[in-house]
Design a protein around this motif. Structure first.
Motif, PDB file in Angstrom:
ATOM      1  N   LEU A   1      38.312  38.048  39.036  1.00  0.00           N
ATOM      2  CA  LEU A   1      37.092  38.497  38.362  1.00  0.00           C
ATOM      3  C   LEU A   1      36.008  38.993  39.317  1.00  0.00           C
ATOM      4  O   LEU A   1      35.062  39.646  38.875  1.00  0.00           O
ATOM      5  N   VAL A   2      36.113  38.688  40.589  1.00  0.00           N
ATOM      6  CA  VAL A   2      35.068  39.041  41.546  1.00  0.00           C
ATOM      7  C   VAL A   2      34.922  40.562  41.620  1.00  0.00           C
ATOM      8  O   VAL A   2      35.909  41.278  41.804  1.00  0.00           O
ATOM      9  N   PRO A   3      33.692  41.062  41.482  1.00  0.00           N
ATOM     10  CA  PRO A   3      33.481  42.518  41.499  1.00  0.00           C
ATOM     11  C   PRO A   3      33.434  43.092  42.912  1.00  0.00           C
ATOM     12  O   PRO A   3      32.444  43.702  43.332  1.00  0.00           O
ATOM     13  N   GLY A   4      34.506  42.903  43.663  1.00  0.00           N
ATOM     14  CA  GLY A   4      34.534  43.344  45.056  1.00  0.00           C
ATOM     15  C   GLY A   4      34.495  44.849  45.209  1.00  0.00           C
ATOM     16  O   GLY A   4      33.825  45.376  46.109  1.00  0.00           O
ATOM     17  N   GLY A   5      35.201  45.563  44.353  1.00  0.00           N
ATOM     18  CA  GLY A   5      35.193  47.030  44.431  1.00  0.00           C
ATOM     19  C   GLY A   5      33.822  47.598  44.157  1.00  0.00           C
ATOM     20  O   GLY A   5      33.372  48.549  44.820  1.00  0.00           O
ATOM     21  N   THR A   6      33.128  47.036  43.202  1.00  0.00           N
ATOM     22  CA  THR A   6      31.783  47.496  42.874  1.00  0.00           C
ATOM     23  C   THR A   6      30.813  47.170  44.011  1.00  0.00           C
ATOM     24  O   THR A   6      29.942  47.979  44.334  1.00  0.00           O
ATOM     25  N   ALA A   7      30.965  46.008  44.631  1.00  0.00           N
ATOM     26  CA  ALA A   7      30.123  45.642  45.772  1.00  0.00           C
ATOM     27  C   ALA A   7      30.372  46.604  46.936  1.00  0.00           C
ATOM     28  O   ALA A   7      29.425  47.025  47.626  1.00  0.00           O
ATOM     29  N   TYR A   8      31.634  46.956  47.153  1.00  0.00           N
ATOM     30  CA  TYR A   8      31.963  47.926  48.200  1.00  0.00           C
ATOM     31  C   TYR A   8      31.290  49.263  47.914  1.00  0.00           C
ATOM     32  O   TYR A   8      30.725  49.887  48.826  1.00  0.00           O
ATOM     33  N   GLU A   9      31.356  49.709  46.671  1.00  0.00           N
ATOM     34  CA  GLU A   9      30.727  50.993  46.315  1.00  0.00           C
ATOM     35  C   GLU A   9      29.215  50.933  46.514  1.00  0.00           C
ATOM     36  O   GLU A   9      28.603  51.920  46.941  1.00  0.00           O
TER      37      GLU A   9
END
Length: 156
Positions: free
Chosen positions: A93-101
């Motif tokens: 569930l961690v929004p890692g891709g969004t944090a990267y963006e």
């Protein structure tokens, strides 16, 4: 691709990702399988709700709630700490891709887009925290539920 095939693929990879992360952080072996199932169940709740059109925030909240409830049940069953199941199960569930963006947009100088991505990361992370908090509240309510003696019982 058929929706059933997509669901099976999503479930399998959520399970594998959760178990792999649990293995990396040295979760006891007897908790790996159940931790994987907690992650897969939480991810499937999120994925199904998001697929049918619910907001990403509410889908994450209910996915985290499902993980929290599963972790409470598994922890009581195996007599282990709840955190052994929740931390690995949280990984899908961690929004890692969004944090990267968000970081990428800030680095490229696109501050407005970066702030938008950052706001999404914060709301999703907050919804995950609220979902866990609600699951913990349910666990506390069920643990401290008053004992009701059966009729004819001498135990009070």
């Amino acid at each position: 691709m058929n929706i059933f095939v997509q669901a099976v693929i999503q479930c399998v990879f959520a399970y594998l990702g959760t178990v792999a992360f649990a293995f990396i952080i040295n979760v006891p072996r007897r908790a790996l399988n159940l931790g994987g199932w907690a992650g897969a169940i939480g991810w499937m709740v999120y994925w199904v709700l998001f697929k049918v059109g619910w907001s990403i925030v509410l889908a994450n909240l209910l996915g985290a709630f499902a993980i929290g409830v599963c972790a409470l049940v598994f922890a009581r069953w195996r007599k282990m700490p709840v955190i052994v199941f929740t931390i690995p199960a949280l990984v899908p569930l961690v929004p890692g891709g969004t944090a990267y963006e968000a970081v990428r947009m800030f680095v490229l100088g696109q501050t407005d887009a970066g702030i938008g991505y950052l706001a999404r990361v914060i709301t999703v992370a907050g919804s995950i925290a609220v979902g866990f908090m609600l699951a913990q509240l349910v666990g506390d309510l069920t643990r401290h539920f008053p004992y009701r003696a059966r009729p004819g019982s001498t135990r009070h």
